[in-house]
Design a protein around this motif. Structure first.
Motif, mmCIF file in Angstrom:
data_model
loop_
_atom_site.group_PDB
_atom_site.id
_atom_site.type_symbol
_atom_site.label_atom_id
_atom_site.label_comp_id
_atom_site.label_asym_id
_atom_site.label_seq_id
_atom_site.Cartn_x
_atom_site.Cartn_y
_atom_site.Cartn_z
ATOM 1 N N ASP A 117 1.336 -5.158 6.262
ATOM 2 C CA ASP A 117 1.073 -3.964 7.081
ATOM 3 C C ASP A 117 0.837 -2.714 6.246
ATOM 4 O OD1 ASP A 117 1.249 -5.377 9.484
ATOM 5 O OD2 ASP A 117 3.430 -5.167 9.519
ATOM 6 N N GLY A 118 0.111 -2.827 5.136
ATOM 7 C CA GLY A 118 -0.275 -1.667 4.343
ATOM 8 C C GLY A 118 0.433 -1.611 3.007
ATOM 9 N N ILE A 119 0.134 -0.533 2.299
ATOM 10 C CA ILE A 119 0.695 -0.348 0.965
ATOM 11 C C ILE A 119 2.188 -0.068 1.048
ATOM 12 C CG2 ILE A 119 0.138 2.112 0.881
ATOM 13 C CD1 ILE A 119 -0.353 1.747 -2.132
ATOM 14 N N SER A 120 2.908 -0.637 0.110
ATOM 15 C CA SER A 120 4.327 -0.314 0.013
ATOM 16 C C SER A 120 4.495 0.638 -1.164
ATOM 17 C CB SER A 120 5.167 -1.578 -0.205
ATOM 18 O OG SER A 120 4.963 -2.090 -1.497
ATOM 19 N N PHE A 121 5.393 1.553 -1.028
ATOM 20 C CA PHE A 121 5.633 2.505 -2.099
ATOM 21 C C PHE A 121 6.743 1.989 -3.013
ATOM 22 C CE2 PHE A 121 3.365 4.930 1.053
ATOM 23 C CZ PHE A 121 2.383 5.498 0.270
ATOM 24 N N SER A 122 6.614 0.709 -3.341
ATOM 25 C CA SER A 122 7.502 0.067 -4.296
ATOM 26 C C SER A 122 6.845 0.134 -5.668
ATOM 27 C CB SER A 122 7.707 -1.401 -3.901
ATOM 28 O OG SER A 122 6.458 -2.088 -3.985
ATOM 29 N N PHE A 123 7.558 -0.312 -6.677
ATOM 30 C CA PHE A 123 6.992 -0.376 -8.028
ATOM 31 C C PHE A 123 5.706 -1.190 -8.010
ATOM 32 C CE2 PHE A 123 6.549 -2.774 -12.001
ATOM 33 C CZ PHE A 123 6.410 -1.721 -12.902
ATOM 34 N N HIS A 124 5.756 -2.367 -7.402
ATOM 35 C CA HIS A 124 4.598 -3.256 -7.351
ATOM 36 C C HIS A 124 3.411 -2.606 -6.634
ATOM 37 C CE1 HIS A 124 2.234 -6.902 -7.104
ATOM 38 N NE2 HIS A 124 2.144 -6.731 -5.806
ATOM 39 N N GLY A 125 3.665 -1.966 -5.517
ATOM 40 C CA GLY A 125 2.593 -1.329 -4.749
ATOM 41 C C GLY A 125 1.925 -0.198 -5.502
ATOM 42 N N ILE A 126 2.723 0.625 -6.144
ATOM 43 C CA ILE A 126 2.182 1.781 -6.865
ATOM 44 C C ILE A 126 1.409 1.346 -8.099
ATOM 45 C CG2 ILE A 126 2.797 3.851 -8.181
ATOM 46 C CD1 ILE A 126 5.138 4.160 -6.102
ATOM 47 N N VAL A 127 1.975 0.466 -8.911
ATOM 48 C CA VAL A 127 1.250 0.033 -10.118
ATOM 49 C C VAL A 127 0.044 -0.827 -9.747
ATOM 50 C CG1 VAL A 127 3.183 0.273 -11.724
ATOM 51 C CG2 VAL A 127 2.780 -1.927 -10.611
ATOM 52 N N GLY A 128 0.101 -1.510 -8.617
ATOM 53 C CA GLY A 128 -1.048 -2.283 -8.156
ATOM 54 C C GLY A 128 -2.236 -1.389 -7.831
ATOM 55 N N MET B 293 -3.207 -9.069 1.002
ATOM 56 C CA MET B 293 -1.769 -8.750 0.921
ATOM 57 C C MET B 293 -1.423 -7.530 1.764
ATOM 58 S SD MET B 293 -0.627 -9.629 -2.950
ATOM 59 C CE MET B 293 -2.106 -9.182 -3.837
ATOM 60 N N PHE B 294 -2.327 -6.528 1.798
ATOM 61 C CA PHE B 294 -2.089 -5.364 2.661
ATOM 62 C C PHE B 294 -1.988 -5.803 4.117
ATOM 63 C CE2 PHE B 294 -4.108 -1.723 -0.036
ATOM 64 C CZ PHE B 294 -2.998 -1.733 -0.852
ATOM 65 N N GLY B 295 -2.858 -6.723 4.527
ATOM 66 C CA GLY B 295 -2.832 -7.224 5.900
ATOM 67 C C GLY B 295 -1.542 -7.948 6.226
ATOM 68 N N ILE B 296 -1.029 -8.686 5.267
ATOM 69 C CA ILE B 296 0.222 -9.421 5.465
ATOM 70 C C ILE B 296 1.406 -8.467 5.563
ATOM 71 C CG2 ILE B 296 1.844 -11.032 4.363
ATOM 72 C CD1 ILE B 296 -0.658 -12.381 3.097
ATOM 73 N N MET C 273 3.474 -13.597 -0.533
ATOM 74 C CA MET C 273 2.029 -13.656 -0.650
ATOM 75 C C MET C 273 1.588 -15.030 -0.158
ATOM 76 S SD MET C 273 -0.332 -12.799 -3.986
ATOM 77 C CE MET C 273 0.929 -13.149 -5.139
ATOM 78 N N ASN C 274 0.592 -15.050 0.706
ATOM 79 C CA ASN C 274 0.173 -16.352 1.203
ATOM 80 C C ASN C 274 -0.713 -17.068 0.197
ATOM 81 O OD1 ASN C 274 -2.540 -15.624 1.484
ATOM 82 N ND2 ASN C 274 -2.487 -15.548 3.693
ATOM 83 N N GLY C 275 -1.041 -18.319 0.477
ATOM 84 C CA GLY C 275 -1.781 -19.146 -0.464
ATOM 85 C C GLY C 275 -3.158 -18.616 -0.796
ATOM 86 N N SER D 128 -9.466 -6.842 -5.577
ATOM 87 C CA SER D 128 -9.502 -6.001 -4.374
ATOM 88 C C SER D 128 -9.392 -6.848 -3.110
ATOM 89 C CB SER D 128 -10.803 -5.188 -4.343
ATOM 90 O OG SER D 128 -10.891 -4.368 -5.482
ATOM 91 N N TRP D 129 -10.069 -7.978 -3.086
ATOM 92 C CA TRP D 129 -10.026 -8.901 -1.950
ATOM 93 C C TRP D 129 -8.614 -9.434 -1.749
ATOM 94 C CZ3 TRP D 129 -12.975 -14.204 -2.170
ATOM 95 C CH2 TRP D 129 -12.923 -14.835 -0.934
ATOM 96 N N GLY D 130 -7.992 -9.912 -2.820
ATOM 97 C CA GLY D 130 -6.626 -10.422 -2.730
ATOM 98 C C GLY D 130 -5.643 -9.343 -2.313
ATOM 99 N N THR D 131 -5.847 -8.141 -2.844
ATOM 100 C CA THR D 131 -4.979 -7.016 -2.472
ATOM 101 C C THR D 131 -5.148 -6.679 -0.997
ATOM 102 O OG1 THR D 131 -5.050 -6.142 -4.723
ATOM 103 C CG2 THR D 131 -4.417 -4.603 -2.973
ATOM 104 N N GLY D 132 -6.393 -6.725 -0.520
ATOM 105 C CA GLY D 132 -6.648 -6.470 0.903
ATOM 106 C C GLY D 132 -5.930 -7.474 1.792
#
Length: 127
Positions: free
Chosen positions: A56-67, A51-54, A1-3, A45-49
């Motif tokens: 390349d989209g949602i990951s179907f990991s635990f973190h991505g799904i619960v996020g 992270m999605f850009g970094i 995650m970037n700064g 939502s802004w921070g998540t957006g």
């Protein structure tokens, strides 16, 4: 995650926490609590957006799904709080903090999970 995303997510944590715990301690839902819920949702939502850009989209990991579940719950939380206040439902105004705490605790899971995943992977790599 970037700064930038980290800072925005930290602001989301502060705003959402202030709203939820102030409501709990004051014993009733107020308009300013709703404003903090909204601002927390916007920052999350802004921070998540970002992270999605970094990533390349949602990951179907635990973190991505619960996020995603957490953002959906935050959105429901905001809509329901607004409805309770608009309808001046005194019973719900006094008990809404139970739902707020539930959503806040669930929101903490994706917020904290990268830290725990990182810590556990470092521990395992040192074995």
């Amino acid at each position: 995650m970037n700064g930038t995303a980290s800072i925005i997510m930290g602001v989301a944590l502060i705003l959402y926490t202030i709203g939820v715990w102030s409501e709990k301690f004051q014993g009733r839902l107020k308009l300013w609590h709703l404003l903090f819920f909204i601002l927390g949702l916007i920052c999350d939502s802004w921070g998540t957006g970002i992270m999605f850009g970094i990533s390349d989209g949602i990951s179907f990991s635990f973190h991505g799904i619960v996020g995603i579940i957490a953002i959906i719950l935050m959105f429901i939380h905001v809509i329901w709080a607004a409805d309770v206040l608009i309808n001046n439902d005194e019973k719900a105004i006094l008990k809404f903090h139970k739902f707020s705490l539930f959503v806040w605790i669930l929101w903490l899971i994706p917020y904290l999970s990268p830290m725990f995943i990182n810590i556990s992977s470092r521990i395992l790599s040192n074995l």
